[in-house]
Structures are given as C-alpha cells and as structure tokens.
Write an enzyme that holds these catalytic residues in place. Structure first.
Site, PDB file in Angstrom:
ATOM      1  CB  CYS A 140       0.883   1.362   4.312  1.00  0.00           C
ATOM      2  SG  CYS A 140       0.169   0.850   6.143  1.00  0.00           S
TER       3      CYS A 140
ATOM      4  CB  CYS B  17      -0.690   0.091   1.023  1.00  0.00           C
ATOM      5  SG  CYS B  17      -2.010  -1.477   1.360  1.00  0.00           S
TER       6      CYS B  17
HETATM    7  N1  SAM Z   1      -3.538  -3.682   7.232  1.00  0.00           N
HETATM    8  C1  SAM Z   1      -5.299  -4.495   7.542  1.00  0.00           C
HETATM    9  C2  SAM Z   1      -5.184  -3.309   6.438  1.00  0.00           C
HETATM   10  O1  SAM Z   1      -4.955  -2.693   5.685  1.00  0.00           O
HETATM   11  O2  SAM Z   1      -6.867  -3.650   6.293  1.00  0.00           O
HETATM   12  C3  SAM Z   1      -4.886  -3.462   8.629  1.00  0.00           C
HETATM   13  C4  SAM Z   1      -3.809  -1.812   9.336  1.00  0.00           C
HETATM   14  S1  SAM Z   1      -4.372  -0.264   8.177  1.00  0.00           S
HETATM   15  C5  SAM Z   1      -2.801   0.085   8.695  1.00  0.00           C
HETATM   16  C6  SAM Z   1      -5.975   0.197   8.458  1.00  0.00           C
HETATM   17  C7  SAM Z   1      -5.666   1.613   7.271  1.00  0.00           C
HETATM   18  O3  SAM Z   1      -4.853   2.363   7.990  1.00  0.00           O
HETATM   19  C8  SAM Z   1      -5.156   1.086   5.863  1.00  0.00           C
HETATM   20  O4  SAM Z   1      -6.983   0.989   5.433  1.00  0.00           O
HETATM   21  C9  SAM Z   1      -5.253   3.216   5.939  1.00  0.00           C
HETATM   22  O5  SAM Z   1      -6.864   3.524   5.199  1.00  0.00           O
HETATM   23  C10 SAM Z   1      -5.058   3.613   6.803  1.00  0.00           C
HETATM   24  N2  SAM Z   1      -4.109   4.211   6.399  1.00  0.00           N
HETATM   25  C11 SAM Z   1      -2.599   3.647   6.886  1.00  0.00           C
HETATM   26  N3  SAM Z   1      -1.560   4.293   6.460  1.00  0.00           N
HETATM   27  C12 SAM Z   1      -1.982   6.045   6.629  1.00  0.00           C
HETATM   28  C13 SAM Z   1      -1.712   6.765   5.762  1.00  0.00           C
HETATM   29  N4  SAM Z   1      -0.852   6.873   6.182  1.00  0.00           N
HETATM   30  N5  SAM Z   1      -2.526   7.890   5.559  1.00  0.00           N
HETATM   31  C14 SAM Z   1      -3.696   7.783   5.859  1.00  0.00           C
HETATM   32  N6  SAM Z   1      -4.404   6.646   6.383  1.00  0.00           N
HETATM   33  C15 SAM Z   1      -3.733   5.403   6.910  1.00  0.00           C
HETATM   34 FE1  SF4 Z   2      -1.733  -2.170   3.823  1.00  0.00          FE
HETATM   35 FE2  SF4 Z   2      -0.687  -1.234   5.585  1.00  0.00          FE
HETATM   36 FE3  SF4 Z   2      -2.453  -2.563   6.032  1.00  0.00          FE
HETATM   37 FE4  SF4 Z   2      -0.217  -3.340   5.376  1.00  0.00          FE
HETATM   38  S1  SF4 Z   2      -0.687  -2.911   7.279  1.00  0.00           S
HETATM   39  S2  SF4 Z   2      -2.260  -4.227   4.704  1.00  0.00           S
HETATM   40  S3  SF4 Z   2       0.669  -1.711   4.585  1.00  0.00           S
HETATM   41  S4  SF4 Z   2      -2.624  -0.539   5.132  1.00  0.00           S
END
Ligand code: SAM
Ligand code: SF4
Ligand code: DTB
Length: 358
Positions: free
Chosen positions: A91, A88
């Site tokens: 992320c 992603c």
């Molecule tokens: N790994 C799982 C997933 O992706 O579904 C759960 C954790 S993930 C960090 C949860 C959410 O955090 C992501 O779907 C995204 O919407 C949000 N997220 C992650 N990094 C971000 C960023 N830099 N700015 C805004 N939202 C973020």
């Molecule tokens: Fe994507 Fe970050 Fe969630 Fe992993 S933790 S699936 S890199 S949003």
C-alpha cells in the site's frame, strides 16, 4: 500446469460434486449454482481446468444472473489520504514506507458532495469513498455519516472503506443508509502474515461479520500478483464463497507496484492467471458483481476483454483509484462501444432462488 491438480483429476472432482448436487432436492438447477460449502479440492480443480473449459463454465454461470453485455460503473474518492498506521506491504498509503505520497486530512463534506455530483454526471451509479485508517474514530465516523446521507440524497448508491469497524459503528453506518462496506481479505489466510503484520486475517473476518450482521452489503475481494501461489488464490476465494452470504461485490485488484513499498519490485503476474481467477470468482459467487479494480493501467484491451468474458461485470471509472491513476475514461468508453457493452443502470434482480440466502 497451474496447480498440482491434473486436468483429469479436475474434471473428475467437479463431475462428482455436480452429481452430488443433482441428487440434492433443494437444487433444481442443472449446475450447482449458489453454494456456500466449497471444499479446497473443488476450488483448486476449477483453477486446474483447461482455460476454455473454465471460461465456458464461468460464462454459463454469468448468464444465469446477469446480462453479460452490461457493466456496472463505480467511482472512487480518497477522503483521507496517507499516513496509515498499518503496514500492508502493497500500500502506497502506509506510513511505514516512503512512497512520496502527500498526506491529506479528512475532506470537508461539501467537497465530497461536489465530487459525487460530478461522478453522477459521468454515469457512475455508485460512489465509493476510501480512508487510510486502521479504524475510524467516532468523530471521523460522524463526518463520514454526513457524507453518506448527502450522497444518498443525490440518488446514488454509497460504499465506504474505512478499515476495521466495531458492531456499534457498523450499526451506525447502516442507520445512515450505507449500501456497501468494502473490506478486502486481500490474500489467503495462509499468506496473510507475509503481507500484513499489524492486524490478522481474523480481524478482517470480524469486521466482515459486524458489517453483515448490521445488514450492510459487503464488498470484499483481494489483490493478485503479490507473489502468492495458485493455492492462495483458491483459498482466498473459497473463504469468500463460504461466507454465510456472498459479498454483493468482489473487487479483484491486480497489484499496483508502487516504488517505496516492499512489493514495489514484485514480478508481474501472467495475465492468464489473473483472468483464471476472475472466472473462478464468477463461478463461486454467481450473483456478485466481480469488479476489476486496481491495476487496470497495466491491462490492455484484450486483457480487459478476456476479463469481461470470464465474468467481470463492474469497474472503477475516473481519473484515480484512491491515489494511483486509472486508464483514461474515454478509452474505457471506446472499448465498451467496441464490445457492445452498456452501463448497468441499476442492480438486477437475480433470476434464480438461492436456497441458502432464502
Ligand atoms: N484502510 C482501509 C483498508 O485497508 O481496509 C481502506 C483503504 S485500502 C487502500 C483498500 C484496498 O485497496 C485494500 O484492501 C487493497 O485491496 C487495495 N490496495 C491498496 N493498495 C493497493 C495496491 N498497491 N495494489 C492493489 N490494490 C491495492
Ligand atoms: Fe493497509 Fe493501506 Fe488500508 Fe492502511 S490504507 S489499512 S496501509 S491498505
Ligand atoms: C478495492 O478493492 N480496490 C479499491 C477499492 N476497493 C477501495 C482501492 C484500490 C487502491 C489501489 C491503490 C491506490 O490507488 O491507492
């Protein structure tokens, strides 16, 4: 102009959809309130309304189902940090980018329970836990289930976000009493492949279906400010609004531009575009908690205030989201006081009957 639809066209599209709904005997309300059949033109027309008209409509909708002076407070904890196999582009936890983040293994159940107790003492009614997984192994899941059971015993609502789930895993979480599963669409189906290549939009939809079928409430939203167009925002919200059941919570994240991620240098989103999106989410999903999530450190008091006026009624409070900082809680509380806003103690029963949900 915010989209290709003119203001006149926007008014006319929305007027004709309203007339249609008034002619529908199932809909006894003046406004077409809870719907699951939004078409592309209608959603784009909402985005193209003059700002004041959009805000007025969002506020009317908000007041049908919620006390506009109440805000739901949630707390978030990263229970497993970094080294995620997914790519992603936004992320900081993806193992594909070097963001200088320290990885951490899955936390012990007792440690998580202590953090939930602190959050409860600080006024949070819901405790959310996130793990940087593509999907949990069965062993991981059994640890998370222990966490859920012990936090439920404190009288708090629980939410977890663990990546993709199978139907069986969803049923196990439901049996443990999980209240919400967070799984974001993040962006439109059209823009998805520009942001993530290690899974597809339809993988996301499959997990949402598994979770809904298991009877767990869905928390699902997205991220704004990743270079997407207004059409993409409309398209993402339309997919959410046309789910068989609207998500109970809709987190709207503003991209946190983290150095080392491919989106670290993305241009900042115009705050009015963010606020418009909140208002459209409120209109499309009237009974959902629309949650300000990531990116609040980039928002000043007026930005927050306009989000609340547009229908946002939930936020994450505390030191951190998962790995990035939140605004100081005292500043959040001071703003609630200035605005005469109080925390929501528990879920409110909707005032109106939703024909589709039954
Ligand atoms: N790994 C799982 C997933 O992706 O579904 C759960 C954790 S993930 C960090 C949860 C959410 O955090 C992501 O779907 C995204 O919407 C949000 N997220 C992650 N990094 C971000 C960023 N830099 N700015 C805004 N939202 C973020
Ligand atoms: Fe994507 Fe970050 Fe969630 Fe992993 S933790 S699936 S890199 S949003
Ligand atoms: C959601 O939509 N936003 C939260 C929660 N659901 C899990 C996570 C935001 C993460 C922002 C970047 C970080 O701190 O990792």
């Amino acid at each position: 102009m915010v989209s290709k639809v003119s203001v006149e066209q926007a008014h006319s599209i929305l007027q004709s959809s309203q007339q249609e709904s008034e002619a529908n005997p199932l809909c006894s309300l003046e406004l077409p309130v809870v719907r699951h059949d939004w078409n592309r033109a209608e959603v784009e027309a909402l985005f193209a309304l003059p700002f004041n008209d959009l805000m007025y409509r969002a506020q009317q909708t908000h007041r049908l189902f919620f006390d506009p002076n109440r805000i739901q407070l949630s707390t978030l904890l990263s229970i497993k940090t970094g080294a995620c196999p997914e790519d992603c582009k936004y992320c900081p936890q993806s193992g594909h980018y070097n963001t200088g983040l320290e990885k951490e293994k899955l936390m012990a159940v007792e440690t998580v329970l202590e953090r939930a107790k602190q959050a409860k003492a600080n006024g949070a009614t819901r405790f959310c836990m996130g793990a940087a997984w593509r999907s949990p192994t069965d062993k991981d899941l059994s640890h998370v289930i222990q966490m859920i059971r012990s936090i439920k015993a404190l009288g708090m609502e629980t939410c977890v976000t663990l990546g993709m789930l199978s139907p069986e895993q969803s049923r196990e979480l439901a049996a443990a009493g999980l209240d919400y599963y967070n799984h974001n669409l993040d962006t439109s189906p059209e823009y998805y492949g520009d942001i993530i290549t290690t899974r597809t939009f339809s993988d996301r939809m499959d997990t949402l279906a598994n979770v809904q079928e298991a009877g767990i409430n869905v928390c699902c939203g997205g991220i704004l400010g990743m270079g997407e167009s207004v059409r993409d925002r409309a398209s993402m919200l339309r997919v959410l609004a046309n789910l068989p059941e609207h998500p109970g919570s809709v987190p709207i994240n503003l991209l946190v531009r983290v150095k080392g991620t491919p989106l670290g240098e993305t241009e900042e989103l115009d705050p009015l575009e963010f606020i418009r999106t909140i208002a459209v989410a409120r209109i499309l999903m009237p009974r959902a908690h629309v949650r300000l999530s990531a990116g609040r450190r980039q928002m000043d008091e007026l930005h927050h205030t306009l989000c609340f006026m547009a229908g946002a009624n939930s936020l994450f409070l505390g030191e951190k989201l998962l790995v990035t900082p939140l605004p100081d809680s005292d500043e959040d509380m001071a703003l609630f006081d200035k605005l005469g806003m109080k925390r929501e103690e528990k879920e409110v029963e909707p005032l109106y009957y939703d024909a589709a949900a039954g």
